[in-house]
Design an enzyme around this catalytic site. Structure first.
Site, PDB file in Angstrom:
ATOM      1  N   PRO A  10      35.885  41.899  43.675  1.00 48.18           N
ATOM      2  CA  PRO A  10      35.472  40.685  42.957  1.00 48.18           C
ATOM      3  C   PRO A  10      34.310  39.995  43.675  1.00 48.18           C
ATOM      4  O   PRO A  10      34.332  39.853  44.897  1.00 48.18           O
ATOM      5  CB  PRO A  10      36.722  39.800  42.995  1.00 48.18           C
ATOM      6  CG  PRO A  10      37.844  40.720  43.330  1.00 48.18           C
ATOM      7  CD  PRO A  10      37.265  41.812  44.161  1.00 48.18           C
ATOM      8  N   ALA A  57      36.591  36.097  40.972  1.00 43.84           N
ATOM      9  CA  ALA A  57      37.629  35.073  40.978  1.00 43.84           C
ATOM     10  C   ALA A  57      37.480  34.159  39.768  1.00 43.84           C
ATOM     11  O   ALA A  57      36.437  33.544  39.565  1.00 43.84           O
ATOM     12  CB  ALA A  57      37.546  34.251  42.260  1.00 43.84           C
ATOM     13  N   TYR A  75      40.867  30.035  50.515  1.00 44.91           N
ATOM     14  CA  TYR A  75      41.171  29.303  49.288  1.00 44.91           C
ATOM     15  C   TYR A  75      42.661  28.916  49.287  1.00 44.91           C
ATOM     16  O   TYR A  75      43.369  29.128  50.252  1.00 44.91           O
ATOM     17  CB  TYR A  75      40.727  30.115  48.077  1.00 44.91           C
ATOM     18  CG  TYR A  75      39.229  30.372  48.116  1.00 44.91           C
ATOM     19  CD1 TYR A  75      38.322  29.307  48.237  1.00 44.91           C
ATOM     20  CD2 TYR A  75      38.700  31.660  48.079  1.00 44.91           C
ATOM     21  CE1 TYR A  75      36.953  29.527  48.310  1.00 44.91           C
ATOM     22  CE2 TYR A  75      37.330  31.884  48.159  1.00 44.91           C
ATOM     23  CZ  TYR A  75      36.465  30.817  48.278  1.00 44.91           C
ATOM     24  OH  TYR A  75      35.107  31.034  48.368  1.00 44.91           O
TER      25      TYR A  75
END
Length: 364
Positions: free
Chosen positions: A23, A57, A182
Protein backbone atom coordinates in the site's frame (compact mmCIF):
# COMPACT_ATOMS: atom_id res chain seq x y z
CA UNK A 1 11.76 -22.94 -10.71
CA UNK A 2 12.04 -19.45 -9.25
CA UNK A 3 10.65 -19.23 -5.71
CA UNK A 4 9.59 -15.65 -6.41
CA UNK A 5 7.34 -16.83 -9.24
CA UNK A 6 5.90 -19.86 -7.49
CA UNK A 7 2.27 -19.69 -6.31
CA UNK A 8 1.28 -19.10 -2.71
CA UNK A 9 -1.94 -19.18 -0.73
CA UNK A 10 -3.01 -16.43 1.64
CA UNK A 11 -5.84 -18.15 3.43
CA UNK A 12 -8.01 -19.44 0.57
CA UNK A 13 -6.72 -16.88 -1.95
CA UNK A 14 -4.16 -18.30 -4.39
CA UNK A 15 -1.63 -15.86 -5.83
CA UNK A 16 0.30 -16.63 -9.01
CA UNK A 17 3.57 -15.34 -7.58
CA UNK A 18 5.07 -13.99 -4.37
CA UNK A 19 5.41 -10.34 -5.34
CA UNK A 20 3.03 -7.95 -3.60
CA UNK A 21 2.57 -4.28 -4.35
CA UNK A 22 2.54 -2.69 -0.92
CA UNK A 23 0.00 0.00 0.00
CA UNK A 24 1.26 3.46 -0.96
CA UNK A 25 -0.60 6.62 0.02
CA UNK A 26 -1.15 8.88 -2.97
CA UNK A 27 -2.74 11.88 -1.20
CA UNK A 28 -4.89 12.46 -4.26
CA UNK A 29 -8.46 11.84 -3.08
CA UNK A 30 -11.21 14.45 -2.87
CA UNK A 31 -13.03 14.30 0.49
CA UNK A 32 -11.98 10.66 0.70
CA UNK A 33 -13.20 9.82 -2.79
CA UNK A 34 -10.95 8.12 -5.34
CA UNK A 35 -10.19 10.25 -8.41
CA UNK A 36 -8.90 9.87 -11.95
CA UNK A 37 -5.42 9.69 -10.43
CA UNK A 38 -6.35 6.43 -8.72
CA UNK A 39 -7.71 5.05 -11.98
CA UNK A 40 -4.37 5.77 -13.69
CA UNK A 41 -2.20 4.74 -10.74
CA UNK A 42 -3.95 1.48 -9.86
CA UNK A 43 -4.56 0.70 -13.50
CA UNK A 44 -0.93 0.62 -14.49
CA UNK A 45 0.14 -1.19 -11.30
CA UNK A 46 -2.50 -3.84 -12.03
CA UNK A 47 -0.76 -4.51 -15.35
CA UNK A 48 2.60 -5.11 -13.69
CA UNK A 49 2.43 -8.89 -13.32
CA UNK A 50 2.67 -8.85 -9.52
CA UNK A 51 0.78 -11.50 -7.58
CA UNK A 52 -1.18 -9.03 -5.45
CA UNK A 53 -2.00 -5.32 -5.40
CA UNK A 54 -2.95 -3.76 -2.06
CA UNK A 55 -4.65 -0.38 -2.37
CA UNK A 56 -3.29 2.41 -0.21
CA UNK A 57 -4.44 3.01 3.36
CA UNK A 58 -8.12 3.91 3.26
CA UNK A 59 -9.29 5.88 6.28
CA UNK A 60 -12.26 4.34 8.07
CA UNK A 61 -13.51 7.77 9.19
CA UNK A 62 -12.68 11.34 8.12
CA UNK A 63 -10.75 12.04 11.32
CA UNK A 64 -8.60 8.98 10.58
CA UNK A 65 -7.02 10.49 7.48
CA UNK A 66 -3.32 11.35 7.50
CA UNK A 67 -3.98 14.33 5.23
CA UNK A 68 -7.15 15.98 3.91
CA UNK A 69 -6.32 14.31 0.57
CA UNK A 70 -6.30 10.72 1.89
CA UNK A 71 -8.40 7.98 0.36
CA UNK A 72 -11.36 6.96 2.48
CA UNK A 73 -13.89 4.16 2.75
CA UNK A 74 -16.43 5.43 5.25
CA UNK A 75 -19.68 6.19 3.40
CA UNK A 76 -21.59 5.49 0.20
CA UNK A 77 -19.85 8.26 -1.73
CA UNK A 78 -16.33 7.02 -0.99
CA UNK A 79 -17.41 3.46 -1.75
CA UNK A 80 -19.00 4.42 -5.07
CA UNK A 81 -15.98 6.45 -6.18
CA UNK A 82 -13.64 3.52 -5.56
CA UNK A 83 -16.09 1.14 -7.23
CA UNK A 84 -15.93 3.20 -10.42
CA UNK A 85 -12.13 2.99 -10.44
CA UNK A 86 -12.09 -0.74 -9.72
CA UNK A 87 -14.55 -1.52 -12.48
CA UNK A 88 -12.17 -0.04 -15.04
CA UNK A 89 -9.08 -1.70 -13.54
CA UNK A 90 -10.72 -5.12 -13.45
CA UNK A 91 -11.84 -4.84 -17.05
CA UNK A 92 -8.21 -5.28 -18.11
CA UNK A 93 -6.51 -7.03 -15.18
CA UNK A 94 -7.37 -10.24 -13.27
CA UNK A 95 -4.82 -9.44 -10.55
CA UNK A 96 -6.16 -9.97 -7.01
CA UNK A 97 -6.69 -6.61 -5.31
CA UNK A 98 -6.88 -5.90 -1.59
CA UNK A 99 -7.20 -2.77 0.50
CA UNK A 100 -5.58 -1.55 3.68
CA UNK A 101 -8.00 -0.18 6.28
CA UNK A 102 -6.50 2.43 8.57
CA UNK A 103 -6.86 5.17 11.15
CA UNK A 104 -4.02 7.68 11.48
CA UNK A 105 -4.57 8.50 15.17
CA UNK A 106 -2.23 11.24 16.38
CA UNK A 107 -0.46 11.35 13.00
CA UNK A 108 -3.61 12.63 11.29
CA UNK A 109 -4.25 16.25 10.22
CA UNK A 110 -0.99 16.79 8.34
CA UNK A 111 -0.10 18.33 5.00
CA UNK A 112 0.91 16.22 1.99
CA UNK A 113 4.58 15.09 1.92
CA UNK A 114 5.58 17.25 -1.04
CA UNK A 115 4.58 20.32 0.99
CA UNK A 116 6.53 19.18 4.01
CA UNK A 117 3.96 17.01 5.80
CA UNK A 118 3.68 19.36 8.76
CA UNK A 119 0.80 19.35 11.24
CA UNK A 120 -2.22 21.33 10.04
CA UNK A 121 -4.07 23.70 12.35
CA UNK A 122 -7.87 23.95 11.98
CA UNK A 123 -7.58 27.21 10.03
CA UNK A 124 -5.30 25.36 7.57
CA UNK A 125 -7.83 22.57 7.01
CA UNK A 126 -6.73 20.40 9.90
CA UNK A 127 -8.75 18.87 12.73
CA UNK A 128 -8.53 17.61 16.29
CA UNK A 129 -6.65 14.31 16.38
CA UNK A 130 -7.13 11.43 18.79
CA UNK A 131 -4.86 8.76 20.22
CA UNK A 132 -4.56 6.27 23.08
CA UNK A 133 -3.17 9.08 25.25
CA UNK A 134 -2.86 12.85 24.94
CA UNK A 135 0.74 12.63 23.75
CA UNK A 136 1.55 14.35 20.42
CA UNK A 137 3.82 12.82 17.77
CA UNK A 138 5.93 16.01 17.63
CA UNK A 139 6.19 18.51 20.45
CA UNK A 140 5.07 21.20 17.99
CA UNK A 141 1.82 19.34 17.16
CA UNK A 142 -1.42 19.99 18.99
CA UNK A 143 -2.02 17.33 21.63
CA UNK A 144 -4.40 14.58 20.55
CA UNK A 145 -7.51 13.78 22.55
CA UNK A 146 -7.21 10.56 24.56
CA UNK A 147 -9.86 8.21 23.23
CA UNK A 148 -12.76 7.36 25.50
CA UNK A 149 -14.04 3.79 25.62
CA UNK A 150 -17.09 4.99 23.70
CA UNK A 151 -14.93 6.40 20.90
CA UNK A 152 -12.88 3.19 20.79
CA UNK A 153 -16.10 1.28 20.16
CA UNK A 154 -17.03 3.72 17.38
CA UNK A 155 -13.64 3.24 15.72
CA UNK A 156 -13.94 -0.54 15.94
CA UNK A 157 -17.34 -0.28 14.26
CA UNK A 158 -15.84 1.95 11.56
CA UNK A 159 -13.27 -0.75 10.76
CA UNK A 160 -16.13 -3.26 10.54
CA UNK A 161 -18.11 -0.98 8.23
CA UNK A 162 -15.04 -0.47 6.05
CA UNK A 163 -14.55 -4.23 5.75
CA UNK A 164 -18.19 -4.69 4.73
CA UNK A 165 -17.77 -2.01 2.06
CA UNK A 166 -14.55 -3.66 0.88
CA UNK A 167 -16.43 -6.91 0.38
CA UNK A 168 -19.22 -5.14 -1.51
CA UNK A 169 -16.55 -3.70 -3.79
CA UNK A 170 -15.47 -7.25 -4.60
CA UNK A 171 -12.02 -6.75 -3.10
CA UNK A 172 -10.14 -9.99 -2.54
CA UNK A 173 -8.37 -9.15 0.70
CA UNK A 174 -8.33 -6.75 3.65
CA UNK A 175 -5.18 -5.66 5.43
CA UNK A 176 -5.55 -4.07 8.87
CA UNK A 177 -2.99 -1.28 9.29
CA UNK A 178 -1.25 -1.61 12.66
CA UNK A 179 2.08 -0.10 11.61
CA UNK A 180 3.97 3.14 10.97
CA UNK A 181 2.87 4.99 14.09
CA UNK A 182 -0.82 5.15 13.22
CA UNK A 183 -3.62 4.47 15.67
CA UNK A 184 -3.36 0.71 16.26
CA UNK A 185 0.43 0.93 16.46
CA UNK A 186 0.01 3.80 18.94
CA UNK A 187 -1.96 1.45 21.19
CA UNK A 188 0.71 -1.25 20.84
CA UNK A 189 3.71 0.88 21.78
CA UNK A 190 4.38 1.88 25.39
CA UNK A 191 5.91 5.11 24.06
CA UNK A 192 2.52 6.40 22.89
CA UNK A 193 0.15 4.38 25.09
CA UNK A 194 0.07 5.72 28.63
CA UNK A 195 -3.41 4.43 29.46
CA UNK A 196 -4.28 2.85 32.79
CA UNK A 197 -7.40 0.96 31.69
CA UNK A 198 -7.85 -2.34 29.85
CA UNK A 199 -6.15 -0.89 26.76
CA UNK A 200 -2.92 0.20 28.46
CA UNK A 201 -0.04 -1.01 30.57
CA UNK A 202 0.68 -4.71 30.03
CA UNK A 203 1.49 -6.18 26.64
CA UNK A 204 -1.82 -8.04 26.73
CA UNK A 205 -3.69 -4.78 27.25
CA UNK A 206 -1.74 -2.87 24.60
CA UNK A 207 -2.44 -5.62 22.05
CA UNK A 208 -6.12 -5.70 22.91
CA UNK A 209 -7.43 -3.16 20.39
CA UNK A 210 -5.47 -4.56 17.44
CA UNK A 211 -6.77 -8.04 18.23
CA UNK A 212 -10.33 -6.77 18.70
CA UNK A 213 -10.26 -4.88 15.40
CA UNK A 214 -8.83 -7.90 13.61
CA UNK A 215 -11.41 -10.21 15.18
CA UNK A 216 -14.31 -7.98 14.17
CA UNK A 217 -13.03 -7.45 10.62
CA UNK A 218 -12.47 -11.20 10.26
CA UNK A 219 -16.01 -11.82 11.50
CA UNK A 220 -17.69 -9.70 8.81
CA UNK A 221 -15.35 -10.28 5.87
CA UNK A 222 -16.18 -13.49 3.96
CA UNK A 223 -14.38 -16.58 5.25
CA UNK A 224 -12.97 -17.38 1.81
CA UNK A 225 -11.21 -14.00 1.64
CA UNK A 226 -8.04 -13.38 3.67
CA UNK A 227 -7.56 -10.73 6.33
CA UNK A 228 -3.95 -9.88 7.15
CA UNK A 229 -2.22 -7.33 9.35
CA UNK A 230 0.65 -4.97 8.69
CA UNK A 231 2.86 -4.26 11.69
CA UNK A 232 5.94 -2.27 12.55
CA UNK A 233 8.21 -4.88 14.09
CA UNK A 234 10.11 -2.25 16.07
CA UNK A 235 9.90 1.42 16.94
CA UNK A 236 13.69 1.69 16.60
CA UNK A 237 13.61 3.43 20.01
CA UNK A 238 14.82 1.97 23.31
CA UNK A 239 11.89 1.05 25.54
CA UNK A 240 9.44 1.00 22.65
CA UNK A 241 7.67 -1.70 20.66
CA UNK A 242 10.15 -4.36 19.55
CA UNK A 243 10.57 -7.70 17.80
CA UNK A 244 9.82 -9.77 20.90
CA UNK A 245 6.46 -8.04 21.34
CA UNK A 246 5.81 -8.29 17.60
CA UNK A 247 6.29 -12.06 17.79
CA UNK A 248 3.78 -12.24 20.65
CA UNK A 249 1.29 -10.19 18.61
CA UNK A 250 1.86 -12.30 15.50
CA UNK A 251 1.20 -15.50 17.44
CA UNK A 252 -1.99 -14.03 18.88
CA UNK A 253 -3.13 -12.92 15.43
CA UNK A 254 -2.37 -16.35 13.99
CA UNK A 255 -4.56 -17.90 16.69
CA UNK A 256 -7.40 -15.56 15.63
CA UNK A 257 -7.21 -16.67 11.99
CA UNK A 258 -4.95 -14.02 10.52
CA UNK A 259 -3.95 -14.96 6.96
CA UNK A 260 -0.52 -13.30 6.95
CA UNK A 261 1.74 -10.80 8.72
CA UNK A 262 3.16 -7.94 6.64
CA UNK A 263 6.32 -6.81 8.44
CA UNK A 264 7.55 -3.23 8.26
CA UNK A 265 9.04 -1.06 11.01
CA UNK A 266 9.25 2.41 12.53
CA UNK A 267 7.04 5.45 12.15
CA UNK A 268 5.96 5.85 15.76
CA UNK A 269 8.52 8.29 17.17
CA UNK A 270 10.66 11.08 15.73
CA UNK A 271 13.55 9.77 17.88
CA UNK A 272 13.78 6.57 15.86
CA UNK A 273 17.28 5.65 14.76
CA UNK A 274 17.12 3.49 11.63
CA UNK A 275 20.09 2.11 9.75
CA UNK A 276 18.72 1.97 6.22
CA UNK A 277 20.17 -0.38 3.63
CA UNK A 278 19.16 -3.26 1.35
CA UNK A 279 16.99 -5.78 3.22
CA UNK A 280 17.19 -3.67 6.39
CA UNK A 281 13.78 -4.87 7.62
CA UNK A 282 14.04 -8.47 6.42
CA UNK A 283 15.55 -9.78 9.69
CA UNK A 284 12.35 -8.78 11.49
CA UNK A 285 10.28 -10.79 9.02
CA UNK A 286 12.69 -13.71 9.44
CA UNK A 287 12.37 -13.53 13.23
CA UNK A 288 8.58 -13.64 13.05
CA UNK A 289 8.54 -16.37 10.40
CA UNK A 290 10.42 -18.69 12.78
CA UNK A 291 7.58 -18.39 15.28
CA UNK A 292 4.40 -18.60 13.16
CA UNK A 293 3.09 -20.95 10.50
CA UNK A 294 1.17 -18.34 8.47
CA UNK A 295 2.85 -16.51 5.57
CA UNK A 296 5.10 -13.57 6.36
CA UNK A 297 5.68 -10.72 3.90
CA UNK A 298 9.01 -8.89 3.97
CA UNK A 299 9.65 -5.31 2.84
CA UNK A 300 12.47 -2.78 3.03
CA UNK A 301 14.74 -1.77 0.14
CA UNK A 302 14.19 -5.01 -1.73
CA UNK A 303 14.96 -3.70 -5.20
CA UNK A 304 16.72 -6.42 -7.21
CA UNK A 305 15.18 -9.67 -8.51
CA UNK A 306 17.94 -11.96 -7.21
CA UNK A 307 17.84 -10.15 -3.88
CA UNK A 308 14.10 -10.86 -3.61
CA UNK A 309 14.62 -14.47 -4.69
CA UNK A 310 17.28 -14.95 -2.02
CA UNK A 311 14.94 -13.72 0.74
CA UNK A 312 12.55 -16.55 -0.18
CA UNK A 313 15.16 -19.22 -0.88
CA UNK A 314 16.85 -18.57 2.46
CA UNK A 315 13.51 -18.89 4.24
CA UNK A 316 13.45 -15.37 5.64
CA UNK A 317 9.93 -14.67 4.33
CA UNK A 318 7.20 -16.20 2.18
CA UNK A 319 6.57 -13.14 0.00
CA UNK A 320 8.20 -9.80 -0.72
CA UNK A 321 6.41 -6.49 -1.11
CA UNK A 322 7.65 -3.52 -3.09
CA UNK A 323 6.43 0.06 -2.79
CA UNK A 324 8.73 2.85 -3.96
CA UNK A 325 10.62 0.40 -6.15
CA UNK A 326 7.37 -0.39 -7.96
CA UNK A 327 6.64 3.29 -8.50
CA UNK A 328 10.11 3.75 -9.96
CA UNK A 329 9.75 0.68 -12.17
CA UNK A 330 6.08 -0.33 -12.58
CA UNK A 331 7.13 -3.33 -14.71
CA UNK A 332 9.50 -4.69 -12.07
CA UNK A 333 7.85 -8.14 -12.06
CA UNK A 334 8.36 -8.43 -15.84
CA UNK A 335 12.06 -7.67 -15.50
CA UNK A 336 12.37 -9.99 -12.51
CA UNK A 337 10.74 -12.83 -14.45
CA UNK A 338 13.10 -12.23 -17.37
CA UNK A 339 16.14 -12.32 -15.08
CA UNK A 340 14.99 -15.39 -13.16
CA UNK A 341 13.78 -17.39 -16.17
CA UNK A 342 10.11 -17.30 -15.18
CA UNK A 343 6.84 -16.36 -16.85
CA UNK A 344 4.57 -13.49 -15.88
CA UNK A 345 1.11 -12.18 -16.77
CA UNK A 346 0.89 -9.18 -19.08
CA UNK A 347 -1.99 -7.67 -21.04
CA UNK A 348 -2.38 -8.91 -24.60
CA UNK A 349 -1.94 -5.38 -25.89
CA UNK A 350 1.67 -5.46 -24.62
CA UNK A 351 2.73 -8.93 -25.76
CA UNK A 352 4.56 -7.54 -28.78
CA UNK A 353 7.03 -5.73 -26.49
CA UNK A 354 8.62 -9.01 -25.40
CA UNK A 355 12.39 -8.72 -25.98
CA UNK A 356 13.96 -11.18 -28.45
CA UNK A 357 16.34 -12.52 -25.81
CA UNK A 358 13.51 -13.54 -23.46
CA UNK A 359 10.98 -15.18 -25.72
CA UNK A 360 8.23 -16.92 -23.78
CA UNK A 361 8.26 -14.35 -20.96
CA UNK A 362 4.52 -13.68 -20.96
CA UNK A 363 1.82 -16.17 -20.05
CA UNK A 364 -0.63 -16.58 -22.90
Amino acid sequence: MSQLFSPIELGKLTLKNRIAIAPMCQYSAEHGKATAWHRIHLGHLALSGAGLLIIEAAAIEPAGRITPQDLGLWDDETEQALDSVLQDVRRYSPMPIGIQLAHAGRKASTDVPWRGGSFLQPEQGGWQTSAPSAVPFNDSDNAPTALTLERIEEIKQAFVDGAIRADRLGLDLVEVHAAHGYLLHEFLSPLSNRREDQYGGSLENRMRLTLEVFREVRRVFPADKPVGVRISATDWVDGGWDLEQSIALSKALEAEGCAYIHVSSGGLAPEQKITVGPNYQVPFAAGIKKEVAIPVIAVGLITEPRQAEAVLVEGEADMVALARGMLYNPRWPWHAAAELGAKVDAPEQYWRCEPHEVKGLFNS
